[in-house]
Design a protein around this motif. Structure first.
Motif, PDB file in Angstrom:
ATOM      1  N   VAL A 135       0.929  -1.139  -0.070  1.00  0.00           N
ATOM      2  CA  VAL A 135      -0.231   0.079   0.442  1.00  0.00           C
ATOM      3  C   VAL A 135       0.863   1.888  -0.098  1.00  0.00           C
ATOM      4  O   VAL A 135       1.779   1.528   0.673  1.00  0.00           O
ATOM      5  CB  VAL A 135      -0.928  -0.401   1.306  1.00  0.00           C
ATOM      6  N   LEU A 136       0.560   2.048  -1.204  1.00  0.00           N
ATOM      7  CA  LEU A 136       0.920   4.095  -0.948  1.00  0.00           C
ATOM      8  C   LEU A 136       0.447   4.746  -0.378  1.00  0.00           C
ATOM      9  O   LEU A 136      -1.184   4.700  -0.811  1.00  0.00           O
ATOM     10  CB  LEU A 136       1.748   3.455  -2.429  1.00  0.00           C
ATOM     11  N   ILE A 137       0.759   5.425   0.359  1.00  0.00           N
ATOM     12  CA  ILE A 137       0.386   6.886   1.489  1.00  0.00           C
ATOM     13  C   ILE A 137       0.583   7.413   0.881  1.00  0.00           C
ATOM     14  O   ILE A 137       1.472   8.027   0.906  1.00  0.00           O
ATOM     15  CB  ILE A 137       0.235   5.929   2.598  1.00  0.00           C
ATOM     16  N   VAL A 138      -1.113   8.230   0.770  1.00  0.00           N
ATOM     17  CA  VAL A 138      -0.544   9.391  -0.298  1.00  0.00           C
ATOM     18  C   VAL A 138      -1.110  10.569   0.533  1.00  0.00           C
ATOM     19  O   VAL A 138      -2.155  10.789   0.879  1.00  0.00           O
ATOM     20  CB  VAL A 138      -1.347   9.688  -1.507  1.00  0.00           C
ATOM     21  N   ASP A 139      -0.283  11.543   1.251  1.00  0.00           N
ATOM     22  CA  ASP A 139      -0.732  13.136   2.425  1.00  0.00           C
ATOM     23  C   ASP A 139      -0.074  13.986   1.653  1.00  0.00           C
ATOM     24  O   ASP A 139       0.681  14.074   0.768  1.00  0.00           O
ATOM     25  CB  ASP A 139      -0.286  11.959   3.333  1.00  0.00           C
ATOM     26  N   ASP A 140      -0.365  15.135   2.301  1.00  0.00           N
ATOM     27  CA  ASP A 140       0.706  16.083   1.863  1.00  0.00           C
ATOM     28  C   ASP A 140       2.200  16.524   2.942  1.00  0.00           C
ATOM     29  O   ASP A 140       2.879  16.992   1.516  1.00  0.00           O
ATOM     30  CB  ASP A 140      -0.264  17.383   1.949  1.00  0.00           C
ATOM     31  N   VAL A 141       1.398  16.794   3.697  1.00  0.00           N
ATOM     32  CA  VAL A 141       2.774  16.638   4.324  1.00  0.00           C
ATOM     33  C   VAL A 141       2.955  15.769   5.940  1.00  0.00           C
ATOM     34  O   VAL A 141       2.077  15.425   6.208  1.00  0.00           O
ATOM     35  CB  VAL A 141       3.767  18.339   5.091  1.00  0.00           C
ATOM     36  N   ILE A 142       4.166  16.074   6.164  1.00  0.00           N
ATOM     37  CA  ILE A 142       4.483  15.321   7.275  1.00  0.00           C
ATOM     38  C   ILE A 142       5.726  15.755   8.774  1.00  0.00           C
ATOM     39  O   ILE A 142       6.515  15.952   7.856  1.00  0.00           O
ATOM     40  CB  ILE A 142       4.861  14.124   7.651  1.00  0.00           C
ATOM     41  N   SER A 143       4.690  16.616   9.458  1.00  0.00           N
ATOM     42  CA  SER A 143       5.324  17.010  10.857  1.00  0.00           C
ATOM     43  C   SER A 143       5.983  16.377  11.593  1.00  0.00           C
ATOM     44  O   SER A 143       6.581  16.613  12.369  1.00  0.00           O
ATOM     45  CB  SER A 143       4.786  18.016  11.495  1.00  0.00           C
ATOM     46  N   ALA A 144       5.230  14.887  11.961  1.00  0.00           N
ATOM     47  CA  ALA A 144       5.500  13.915  12.345  1.00  0.00           C
ATOM     48  C   ALA A 144       5.359  12.520  11.936  1.00  0.00           C
ATOM     49  O   ALA A 144       5.098  12.524  10.799  1.00  0.00           O
ATOM     50  CB  ALA A 144       4.613  14.335  14.729  1.00  0.00           C
ATOM     51  N   GLY A 145       5.511  11.133  12.787  1.00  0.00           N
ATOM     52  CA  GLY A 145       5.058  10.413  12.656  1.00  0.00           C
ATOM     53  C   GLY A 145       3.556   9.955  12.944  1.00  0.00           C
ATOM     54  O   GLY A 145       3.413   8.592  12.420  1.00  0.00           O
ATOM     55  N   THR A 146       3.209  10.767  13.380  1.00  0.00           N
ATOM     56  CA  THR A 146       1.865   9.750  14.246  1.00  0.00           C
ATOM     57  C   THR A 146       1.291   9.376  13.023  1.00  0.00           C
ATOM     58  O   THR A 146       0.045   8.827  13.569  1.00  0.00           O
ATOM     59  CB  THR A 146       1.384  10.977  15.608  1.00  0.00           C
ATOM     60  N   ALA A 147       1.048  10.633  12.424  1.00  0.00           N
ATOM     61  CA  ALA A 147      -0.824  10.285  10.778  1.00  0.00           C
ATOM     62  C   ALA A 147      -0.019   9.382  10.138  1.00  0.00           C
ATOM     63  O   ALA A 147      -1.268   8.698  10.272  1.00  0.00           O
ATOM     64  CB  ALA A 147      -0.591  11.675  10.248  1.00  0.00           C
ATOM     65  N   VAL A 148       1.317   8.669   9.997  1.00  0.00           N
ATOM     66  CA  VAL A 148       1.658   7.797   9.224  1.00  0.00           C
ATOM     67  C   VAL A 148       2.003   6.256  10.173  1.00  0.00           C
ATOM     68  O   VAL A 148       1.236   5.948  10.023  1.00  0.00           O
ATOM     69  CB  VAL A 148       2.904   7.928   9.013  1.00  0.00           C
ATOM     70  N   ARG A 149       1.768   6.621  10.946  1.00  0.00           N
ATOM     71  CA  ARG A 149       1.594   5.281  12.094  1.00  0.00           C
ATOM     72  C   ARG A 149       0.267   5.089  11.727  1.00  0.00           C
ATOM     73  O   ARG A 149      -0.406   3.569  12.114  1.00  0.00           O
ATOM     74  CB  ARG A 149       2.211   5.673  13.370  1.00  0.00           C
ATOM     75  N   GLU A 150      -0.574   5.970  11.761  1.00  0.00           N
ATOM     76  CA  GLU A 150      -1.912   5.294  12.197  1.00  0.00           C
ATOM     77  C   GLU A 150      -2.647   5.291  10.962  1.00  0.00           C
ATOM     78  O   GLU A 150      -3.113   3.874  11.206  1.00  0.00           O
ATOM     79  CB  GLU A 150      -2.941   6.801  12.597  1.00  0.00           C
ATOM     80  N   ALA A 151      -1.652   6.010   9.786  1.00  0.00           N
ATOM     81  CA  ALA A 151      -2.490   5.213   8.520  1.00  0.00           C
ATOM     82  C   ALA A 151      -2.065   3.335   8.400  1.00  0.00           C
ATOM     83  O   ALA A 151      -2.258   2.743   8.040  1.00  0.00           O
ATOM     84  CB  ALA A 151      -2.206   5.581   7.648  1.00  0.00           C
TER      85      ALA A 151
END
Length: 241
Positions: A135-151
């Protein structure tokens, strides 16, 4: 092969990526998405620039944004089976990028999550194509890894493998943990600690390059942009990685 050796092996790809990054920075400025001044970040830093991808808010801008994403993904060589867009900004991005990749001849089913599970109809928290494979996650920017870990947790719960991340802008600055600066950026954390491949359309270095020689601006507009070069450079000197 080291990263430096790989770059020397594919100079044309590097040139293409650098040119696309400059074009994207120009596009972001013209769209009002990338602004310069004084802005307070989530980490409490006083930043001389601000990037708000929510202002890619009409069909023409979204179409061009999707083209930038799709081309960056293709250039990266990242292989994947499904695109995932984390709610909320990622929903539109995933759909738009999937359509642009299809136009380029690459089938790319997509899915996204709801913030709250639906208890009627098809139910659940996921909408769209089944999450399976890489799976490829697509987002705008990341300022911490929190959102990515949730995904990643959502993807794994569906039985798929979080494989890569595509973002619009890599800030190239130190992340914060428990209110303190750390030596790595959010992107480096995602790569080294979470094990995902990452591709970005542009980064802070590209912004600095553009500010040094604005491509489309002239006269007063050019001078106005160039005055921010030293401020952005000072910010990178202090917080950059």
């Amino acid at each position: 092969m080291t990263a430096q050796e790989a770059n020397r092996t594919h100079p044309a790809a590097d040139d293409s990526s650098a040119q696309a990054a400059q074009q994207f920075v120009q596009f972001a400025i013209e769209s009002g998405v990338l602004k310069f001044g004084e802005f307070t970040t989530k980490a409490g830093r006083l930043s001389p620039y601000f990037f708000n991808a929510g202002l890619f808010n009409d069909g023409q801008k979204l179409l061009r944004l999707a083209q930038f994403y799709a081309n960056a993904i293709v250039r990266s060589g990242i292989e994947f089976d499904v695109i995932f867009g984390p709610a909320y900004k990622g929903i539109v991005l995933a759909a738009a990028v999937s359509m642009e990749l299809a136009r380029l001849g690459r089938a790319a089913p997509y899915a996204y999550n709801r913030k709250e599970a639906k208890d009627h109809g098809e139910g659940g928290m996921l909408v769209g194509a089944p999450l399976k494979g890489r799976v490829l996650i697509v987002d705008d920017v990341i300022s911490a890894g929190t959102a990515v870990r949730e995904a990643m947790a959502i993807i794994r719960a569906a039985g798929a493998t979080p494989h890569a991340l595509a973002i619009a802008l890599d800030r190239q600055e130190m992340a914060t943990e428990n209110g303190k600066d750390v030596a790595h950026s959010a992107v480096q954390f995602v790569q080294n600690q979470l094990g995902l491949q990452v591709c970005s359309i542009a980064n802070l270095a590209a912004i600095l390059d553009y500010l040094a020689q604005p491509e489309s601006a002239d006269g007063a507009a050019s001078a106005q942009l160039e005055q921010y070069h030293s401020k952005v450079q000072a910010y990178r000197d202090r917080y950059g990685v």
